[in-house]
Write an enzyme that holds these catalytic residues in place. Structure first.
Site, PDB file in Angstrom:
ATOM      1  N   HIS A 153       0.811  -1.014  -0.191  1.00  0.00           N
ATOM      2  CA  HIS A 153       0.104  -0.060   0.106  1.00  0.00           C
ATOM      3  C   HIS A 153       0.991   1.166  -0.113  1.00  0.00           C
ATOM      4  CE1 HIS A 153      -2.894   2.867   1.764  1.00  0.00           C
ATOM      5  NE2 HIS A 153      -3.711   2.092   1.645  1.00  0.00           N
ATOM      6  N   ASP A 230       3.324  -4.586   7.807  1.00  0.00           N
ATOM      7  CA  ASP A 230       2.047  -3.827   7.771  1.00  0.00           C
ATOM      8  C   ASP A 230       0.751  -4.715   7.920  1.00  0.00           C
ATOM      9  OD1 ASP A 230      -0.200  -2.413   7.053  1.00  0.00           O
ATOM     10  OD2 ASP A 230       0.505  -1.949   5.205  1.00  0.00           O
ATOM     11  N   GLN A 233      -4.406  -5.115   6.752  1.00  0.00           N
ATOM     12  CA  GLN A 233      -5.351  -5.973   6.309  1.00  0.00           C
ATOM     13  C   GLN A 233      -5.299  -7.313   6.784  1.00  0.00           C
ATOM     14  OE1 GLN A 233      -7.700  -5.081   4.214  1.00  0.00           O
ATOM     15  NE2 GLN A 233      -6.920  -3.213   3.633  1.00  0.00           N
ATOM     16  N   CYS A 396      -4.666   2.706  -3.681  1.00  0.00           N
ATOM     17  CA  CYS A 396      -3.422   3.094  -3.214  1.00  0.00           C
ATOM     18  C   CYS A 396      -2.386   2.044  -3.164  1.00  0.00           C
ATOM     19  CB  CYS A 396      -3.691   3.353  -1.497  1.00  0.00           C
ATOM     20  SG  CYS A 396      -4.844   4.904  -1.236  1.00  0.00           S
TER      21      CYS A 396
END
Lengths: 440, 150
Positions: A153, A230, A233, A396
């Site tokens: 992202h 990250d 999600q 994104c």
């Protein structure tokens, strides 16, 4: 033009009548927004949880409880409200830490995932000029390398590009295979002795791919690099335990996991956090302040400047408790069943191509697709007319759509209130778009 | 049905059979505009003879609204002077701000020709930028062609 073609495999075989792991009707009753209608009385089919999730009443009640009963600035003041607000805020930190298997002193509250990543990126460049020697431990400079992947992202790409521009370090990345996975054949050369940090997503927000983090973390630690995962999600959709993960940082957003907007989390190993200089400075992150200079508090306070987003943190703790009551194993199984069903339904529609892994192996509930000869904006417009909320565009993750030779995609994402009926509606909506634009 | 209101037949015709598409020589200015929220792009060249628009040539990728808009714009501004074209752009902007008010479209029918069909788009804030992209590119190209060497 390279595209991944969706073919239903045995592993994605889910019959329509197989009961879903979660009781969708009971869960929907907890979400007030799902009772409203859109576009002239149509049922809201919300397939955009990947952008932001809807909030159950329990989360809204927790925020209201905070404001109506204990609202005060935490960690300031000696009055009863301040004490109770501090207690609630810190109890929430423990609850949220527990959700990912982390002790509370390793949980830093940020505005969202983006800010959590920027916090680490700026700490690494601030390290070069820190006057305290221990804060220079992880300094990044010329000759150093930062590694990301092509599926990140923008939030896990642009801050690292900027860190490299500020420090003279070099950005390197792992590429993608045609079927939406990471290209790992050159892992040992991309991650090398010069690598200072590897920043990688656990689940792609556009492809749905779940990455094999074990090998990557092992290689990064072999060369002494830090690893930032990250989890924006992944943490909302599957069990995540920081000890099992083995990384140094995990970042995620409250608003994508049934919690309020305005609160995110940076988890960091305490020993690593302790050696990082601050990002934002000001009130409550200090130890001693004199006109000539200041010293800083220990983590996590060192990274929480200003009056924190208390009500949102309390709301996020309520969201965590809601998810824990459902069970993250059940949430994961639920979404896997829906993803398998969606991949099958989409494969039945001529002209629809899934961008991302074609089956449910190491794949989460973010399904991106193109519809031949209809731009995603136009697909999204027809779906919207049917009451179906999806995301359209580059999500994104512009390098990803470029990699697969498409200008944009339409993306459906699932969550705890999603049922087979929502996916049937999506398939019907796509067919309606094809009829409307005369492509079939 | 709301969809037909936005996707007027004229818009779909322009989308399927765009007028003036393709990049051509000569030109005095070339601009590249992107809609960063969706990735839609247009490259537009402007050729002037005096202050008259002799050609607008373009390539782009994007949704039906953005692609049809540049096609309708081509028809409208060809042969007009730059000030006239910029005035048409102002009318189009007014149309996009009308929030679907039919009286605005009625008033602008003569000035905007086919482009008045985009009135329905003004009800969808997320799509207004799609319709405006080519007009912004034309405005930019006009400024460059007039300011730069002929």
């Amino acid at each position: 033009m390279t595209q991944t073609v969706s073919r239903p495999s045995e592993s994605s075989g889910v019959a329509r009548n197989a009961p879903l792991p979660l009781d969708v009707e009971a869960i929907r009753a907890d979400f007030p927004i799902l009772t409203r209608t859109v576009r002239d009385g149509k049922r809201l089919v919300y397939l955009d949880s990947g952008a932001t999730s809807q909030k159950p009443r329990q989360v809204l009640d927790a925020e209201r409880w905070f404001y109506e009963n204990v609202n005060a600035a935490p960690h300031r003041g000696a009055h009863q409200l301040a004490e109770e607000a501090t207690g609630a805020y810190e109890a929430a930190r423990a609850t949220i830490g527990g959700f990912i298997g982390a002790p509370e002193q390793e949980i830093v509250f940020t505005r969202n995932t983006t800010e959590a990543i920027n916090l680490v990126a700026y700490a690494l460049s601030n390290a070069a000029t820190a006057k305290e020697p221990e804060f220079r431990t992880y300094a990044v400079g010329q000759g150093d390398e930062i590694v990301v992947t092509e599926m990140e992202h923008h939030a896990n790409l642009v801050p690292w590009q900027q860190l490299c521009e500020r420090t003279g370090a070099t950005l390197r990345w792992l590429g993608l295979t045609d079927d939406g996975r990471l290209e790992l054949s050159n892992l040992d050369t991309v991650i090398n002795e010069r690598t200072k940090l590897v920043a990688i997503t656990q689940q792609s927000n556009i492809l749905g791919t779940i990455n094999p983090l074990g090998d990557i973390v092992a290689r990064a630690h072999e060369v002494g690099a830090l690893v930032l995962v990250d989890g924006a999600q992944s943490v909302p959709h599957q069990p995540v335990d920081v000890t099992e993960l083995g990384a140094d940082f995990l970042v995620f957003s409250g608003h994508k996991m049934l919690g309020p907007t305005g609160v995110g989390v940076l988890w960091g190993k305490y020993d690593v956090l302790d050696k990082l200089p601050p990002f934002l400075t000001g009130g409550s992150m200090i130890e001693v302040v004199r006109m000539e200079g200041s010293t800083f508090a220990a983590p996590p306070q060192r990274f929480e400047a200003g009056v924190p987003m208390s009500a949102q943190v309390i709301g996020l703790a309520a969201a965590v408790e809601y998810l824990q009551a459902l069970g993250m194993d059940a949430v994961e199984a639920h979404e896997k069943a829906l993803t398998g069903y969606a991949l099958e339904k989409l494969a039945e529609i001529p002209g629809v191509t899934v961008i991302g892994p074609p089956d449910t192996v190491a794949r989460g509930g973010a399904v991106s697709f193109t519809v031949e000869d209809i731009h995603p904006h136009d697909v999204g417009q027809v779906l919207d007319d049917h009451g179906i909320a999806v995301r359209v565009g580059h999500h994104c993750a512009w390098p990803v759509v470029r990699r697969y030779g498409v200008p944009a995609t339409t993306r459906a994402t699932f969550y705890v209130h999603t049922g087979y009926d929502d996916i049937d509606a999506l398939a019907d909506g796509i067919r309606a778009a094809q009829k409307f634009f005369g492509t079939v | 049905m709301q969809l037909e209101n936005m996707y007027q037949e004229i818009i779909l015709d322009h989308y399927k059979n765009p007028h003036g598409r393709g990049l051509r020589e000569p030109f005095e200015a070339e601009v590249h505009h992107v809609n960063p929220t969706c990735g839609d792009e247009v490259t537009l060249r402007l050729h002037l003879e005096g202050d008259t628009i002799a050609d607008v040539s373009y390539e782009g990728m994007g949704c039906s609204i953005s692609q049809a808009s540049v096609s309708a714009m081509y028809d409208l501004v060809l042969g007009k002077t730059v000030p006239q074209a910029l005035e048409a752009g102002e009318h189009f902007m007014t149309l996009m701000q009308a929030k679907g008010d039919p009286s605005v479209a009625e008033k602008l029918e003569d000035e905007l020709e086919d482009a008045v069909a985009f009135a329905g788009v003004s009800k969808y804030p997320a799509r207004i930028k799609c319709a405006l992209m080519s007009w912004m590119a034309l405005k930019d190209a006009s400024a460059r062609a007039w300011g730069g060497p002929a």
